[in-house]
Design a protein around this motif. Structure first.
Motif, PDB file in Angstrom:
ATOM      1  N   GLU A  46       0.822  -1.210   0.000  1.00  0.00           N
ATOM      2  CA  GLU A  46       0.000   0.000   0.000  1.00  0.00           C
ATOM      3  C   GLU A  46       0.857   1.262   0.000  1.00  0.00           C
ATOM      4  O   GLU A  46       0.596   2.215   0.726  1.00  0.00           O
ATOM      5  N   GLY A  47       1.885   1.238  -0.821  1.00  0.00           N
ATOM      6  CA  GLY A  47       2.727   2.417  -1.018  1.00  0.00           C
ATOM      7  C   GLY A  47       3.849   2.598  -0.012  1.00  0.00           C
ATOM      8  O   GLY A  47       4.724   3.448  -0.189  1.00  0.00           O
ATOM      9  N   THR A 274       3.428   0.184 -11.500  1.00  0.00           N
ATOM     10  CA  THR A 274       4.123   1.161 -10.659  1.00  0.00           C
ATOM     11  C   THR A 274       5.487   0.658 -10.213  1.00  0.00           C
ATOM     12  O   THR A 274       6.475   1.398 -10.242  1.00  0.00           O
TER      13      THR A 274
END
Length: 535
Positions: A46-47, A274
């Motif tokens: 989650e980043g 990403t």
């Protein structure tokens, strides 16, 4: 070339016939990564990123806490968590303390959690806050010393239990634990249907998992140490995810991108794009879903970073393979494994020939035979059908507290898999059928006996048979053939709703039909295969 191992000639260039596997534990494997790549990213979730050094520090705190609670070498610690940094940290913390990881599926119903908790002998349970209130009140929790809750800040628990946050605070700066971990010590308990279809705990030793990690590290010839990112979408609470996701990443000094729910395709695809994921182990249904996902077909996602994908747990349709490779320009290959040899024993070459319908070649250090189905004592000729038996360094120590099943499955150093196969002249293996009746639904095991036992509880049901059926895309689903008591009426919805009280969703039959009687042998055994073959 060894004529008894024709598969060696089919290996990709650079893959050795035998891999040198060190006599080391999973704790040693992780310590090597920390020492050599401590500042490198270990987990992405989650980043947020954690380095190998940070995961090492946090897992030391978990280990220190467990020892403070009186954990002894060989004690089982349950993890009831999805793919997350907390799972990775707990995993290595438990092992550092000399414990055995007993991972539970977060989607389990209480009855399933109870059965596996009692049978495996869990002494400490680590879980998400969402499960705590429901699980804590159950009688089977009386034998658990303490519960650790991965919760939001400020959560207050009854005496004896604690939160992740409190452990991190209380044991910050603790002296590193110093427990002697032997490669022959148990590392994980993994439930398996075995050869009889009855769920039981397969004992995976440290050296078993280390061996499989080293085998796959050599098999993935198109990857580079320290430069890969593994998309961990397969559950790490199963040995498939533990080995080819979590621990393979550690061996490769790779980043592991943790996906808690692979069904959220936008989340998963965004993560690939990403973080430029290059290795993506998974199951056929997930690759197929990506192939047909409209945003993918519209070109919204760039998936060209993918190099290697290992597909397991179910047959990989050739159409799914070709479509996925066209989308990504990577290599998607089918493999084969089982919990009794955590986790894989066969795989198609990453760069070389993949044969349609084949589970591939035995990995380095893996010896295989195809033996007659009756006695298992005679090797059959090439091309003939028989039971697959395996001798390799990843074969389990046995089943927990089940000596009879262990003796039946492990014979003279060979693992009898219960799978019916054939081998072609070049050493490619093909699954023909399952000697055992386990059903594979989306990569998860479903045991017919367990589902039948639930449906038989229904007051309107006289008897039932459950088996797996395969659709045109190669996906297996659970089907139930139900015989009602005289004068009763029911519906698919009623039976499924009843099952929902006792079974995880993937175990609930997708198809339910009502019939007058079940086909049986002359000695009264239900012929599941006859029912399934009539589809």
């Amino acid at each position: 070339m060894d004529q008894t191992k024709p598969w060696l000639a089919q290996y990709d260039e650079g893959v050795p016939a035998e891999v040198e596997i060190p006599n080391r534990s999973l704790v040693d494997l992780f310590a090597d990564a920390v020492r050599e790549s401590g500042d490198a990213t270990c987990t992405i979730y989650e980043g947020e990123e954690l380095t190998y050094q940070q995961v090492d520090d946090f897992s030391e705190r978990i280990a220190a806490y467990l020892l403070d609670q009186g954990l002894k070498t060989g004690d089982r610690v349950g993890i009831l968590l999805p793919n997350s940094p907390a799972f990775v940290i707990s995993f290595f913390g438990i092992l550092k303390a000399g414990g055995v990881v007993m991972a539970l599926n977060p989607a389990f119903r209480l009855a399933e959690i109870e059965t596996q908790t009692i049978e495996s002998g869990i002494r400490v349970l680590i879980l998400k806050e969402a499960f705590y209130t429901t699980v804590k009140t159950q009688p089977f929790m009386n034998d658990i010393r303490t519960v650790v809750v991965d919760s939001e800040a400020g959560t207050v628990l009854p005496d004896g239990d604690t939160t992740w946050e409190k452990i991190m605070e209380a044991f910050a700066g603790c002296v590193p634990v110093n427990v002697d971990i032997n490669p022959d010590d148990p590392a994980v308990f993994q439930y398996s249907g075995g050869t009889t279809g009855i769920p039981k705990c397969a004992i995976g030793l440290h050296r078993n998992l280390v061996a499989n990690v080293y085998q796959f590290n050599h098999w993935l010839v198109n990857t580079e140490p320290g430069k890969e990112t593994i998309l961990v979408a397969i559950p790490v609470y199963h040995v498939y995810g533990m080995v080819l996701g979590l621990n393979l990443a550690v061996k490769m000094r790779a980043r592991m991108v943790l996906i808690p729910d692979p069904r959220q395709l936008d989340y998963l695809l965004d993560a690939i794009q990403t973080y430029q994921a290059s290795i993506f182990p998974g199951v056929p249904s997930l690759y197929a879903a990506i192939n047909h996902y409209p945003p993918v077909l519209e070109g919204k996602y760039d998936l060209s970073s993918i190099k290697a994908c290992i597909s397991g747990s179910a047959t990989l349709p050739i159409k799914v393979k070709h479509e996925f490779e066209a989308l990504t320009r990577g290599h998607l290959v089918e493999g084969y494994g089982l919990s009794e040899a955590p986790t894989a024993t066969h795989c198609n070459p990453i760069l070389g020939e993949n044969r349609e319908g084949s589970i591939g070649l035995p990995l380095p250090n893996v010896d295989c035979k195809v033996v007659d189905l009756e006695s298992g004592e005679h090797e059959v000729e090439i091309g003939e059908i028989g039971e697959l038996i395996i001798k390799s360094p990843q074969v389990m120590a046995g089943y927990h507290r089940r000596p009879e099943e262990t003796a039946l499955t492990l014979r003279n150093g060979w693992l009898f898999t219960g799978d019916v196969v054939r081998m072609d002249q070049d050493g490619y293996f093909y699954i023909v059928d399952r000697k055992k009746d386990v059903i594979k639904v989306g990569g998860f095991q479903v045991w017919p006996n367990e589902v039948e036992a639930v449906i038989n509880k229904h007051p309107k049901v006289k008897e039932v048979a459950v088996a797996g059926v395969v659709d045109e895309h190669g996906n297996e689903a659970t089907k139930a053939w139900v015989v009602l008591k005289p004068g009763e009426e029911s519906s698919t919805e009623e039976i499924r709703s009843f099952c929902d009280q006792y079974l995880t969703r993937y175990k609930i039959p997708k198809h339910i039909v009502f019939i007058d009687e079940l086909p049986r042998t002359t000695v009264g055994k239900v012929l599941r295969r006859v029912l399934a073959s009539e589809e």
